[in-house]
Motif scaffolding. Structure first.
Motif, short mmCIF file in Angstrom:
data_model
loop_
_atom_site.label_atom_id
_atom_site.label_comp_id
_atom_site.label_asym_id
_atom_site.label_seq_id
_atom_site.Cartn_x
_atom_site.Cartn_y
_atom_site.Cartn_z
N GLU A 99 -29.18 40.26 60.67
CA GLU A 99 -27.97 40.69 61.36
C GLU A 99 -28.19 41.94 62.21
OE1 GLU A 99 -27.29 41.53 56.86
OE2 GLU A 99 -28.20 39.98 58.11
N TRP A 248 -18.84 45.31 57.08
CA TRP A 248 -17.87 44.34 57.61
C TRP A 248 -16.44 44.85 57.65
CZ3 TRP A 248 -13.79 42.74 54.60
CH2 TRP A 248 -13.87 43.02 53.23
N ASP A 249 -16.11 45.84 56.83
CA ASP A 249 -14.73 46.32 56.74
C ASP A 249 -14.56 47.71 57.33
OD1 ASP A 249 -16.25 47.61 54.84
OD2 ASP A 249 -14.77 47.44 53.22
N GLN A 270 -18.81 41.28 66.33
CA GLN A 270 -19.01 40.58 65.07
C GLN A 270 -20.34 39.83 65.05
OE1 GLN A 270 -15.43 38.15 64.70
NE2 GLN A 270 -14.49 39.74 63.45
N ASP A 271 -20.87 39.64 63.85
CA ASP A 271 -22.11 38.89 63.69
C ASP A 271 -21.82 37.40 63.64
OD1 ASP A 271 -21.15 38.35 61.11
OD2 ASP A 271 -22.37 39.91 60.18
N ARG A 275 -18.14 38.64 61.05
CA ARG A 275 -17.85 39.89 60.37
C ARG A 275 -18.16 41.05 61.30
NH1 ARG A 275 -21.64 38.88 55.21
NH2 ARG A 275 -23.07 38.81 56.98
N ASP A 276 -17.31 42.08 61.28
CA ASP A 276 -17.60 43.27 62.07
C ASP A 276 -18.99 43.79 61.70
OD1 ASP A 276 -15.09 43.03 63.12
OD2 ASP A 276 -14.27 44.85 62.23
N ARG A 277 -19.81 44.08 62.71
CA ARG A 277 -21.19 44.45 62.43
C ARG A 277 -21.67 45.67 63.22
NH1 ARG A 277 -23.77 44.35 58.28
NH2 ARG A 277 -22.98 42.24 57.94
#
Length: 285
Positions: A99, A248-249, A270-271, A275-277
């Protein structure tokens, strides 16, 4: 042991896969076996029916037992692939993850290939981000920093192995920007510690074996990211970019930090698992 009683490589991999379990079991068994045999993966397909001599089988069993106890495959083999590079890793460095390649992609999108650029990778570990950028932008000069002397030694060996002469290394402690010595860069990238110090995942799986100082950062995981964002303006050229990988959060909180620091074009990407990355922003020109 007679040769005809020695198991075939196919049998060894199948047995080890069953003992390991999980979606990556076969791949991990193959990696451990190939490490013992010092062969490339392509060789295994052509020699699957070959027998495994007793000495090699014993060495493989030792590695397999360590993996069953939770030790990461990358530390057992001392290697991990990242981007287009085969990297040395050891317990002084984090294990590069797929990632993180998203951060490399986003950085390259903002780095013209025909310009001489100054780049910095804060907390380089094995050198994954710095070396990936250096390999794709040979005209760029990359500074890779880390608080760990042992990690920097691994990163330097990786740079030498891949003949990347456009990377230099500098040690830095709690002050993320001390190694930058007042320099300004066109882009600063970092995959810093971002896990909360009391997160139970730190006591699970591969994370148990990785350096805690490269993983955890305060009660909310954001202590180091706050320092990096707050100090970045003094080390970026006007129009320069800051890119940070995170959990991610944490996207909302980190975008707020970027905006408070005066960054424009702030966004969280996002990845592949949505998910937020990575959060990034540009220093105003």
């Amino acid at each position: 042991m007679p040769a005809d009683s020695e198991p075939s490589l196919r049998q060894v991999v199948a047995d080890a896969s069953g003992r390991l379990g999980g979606a990556e079991a076969r791949h991990e068994a193959e990696l451990l076996l190939l490490h013992v045999l010092q062969r490339p993966r392509s060789w295994l397909f052509a020699h699957a029916t070959d027998s495994l001599p007793a000495a090699e089988q014993a060495a493989f069993e030792t590695l397999l037992d360590r993996r069953l106890a939770g030790e990461p495959v990358a530390y057992l083999t001392g290697r991990r692939g990242f981007w287009t590079l085969d990297l040395e890793v050891d317990p002084a460095t984090l294990i590069p993850r797929p990632e993180t390649e998203l951060l490399v992609e986003l950085a390259l999108d903002r780095l013209p290939p025909d310009r001489t650029l100054q780049l910095a990778d804060l907390g380089t570990g094995s050198g994954a981000i710095a070396l990936a950028l250096a390999s794709e932008r040979p005209q760029a000069q990359v500074l890779a920093t880390d608080a760990s002397v042992a990690a920097l030694a691994v990163a330097a060996r990786n740079a030498a192995r891949h003949e990347l002469g456009n990377v230099r290394f500098a040690e830095g402690g709690l002050d993320w920007y001390a190694p930058l010595h007042g320099e300004r860069f066109d882009l600063i990238a970092s995959n810093p510690p971002y896990i909360a110090s009391d997160d139970p995942h730190l006591e699970q799986g591969d994370l148990r074996f990785e350096p805690a100082t490269a993983l955890a950062s305060g009660v909310d995981g954001l202590d180091d990211i706050r320092r990096i964002v707050a100090g970045s303006g003094d080390h970026l050229q006007p129009g320069g970019w800051l890119l940070i990988e995170h959990g991610w959060d944490q996207g909302d909180a980190i975008r707020a930090l970027f905006e408070q620091a005066g960054y424009t074009d702030v966004q969280t990407v996002q990845d592949l698992e949505q998910r937020d990355r990575v959060t990034l922003g540009q220093r105003p020109a």
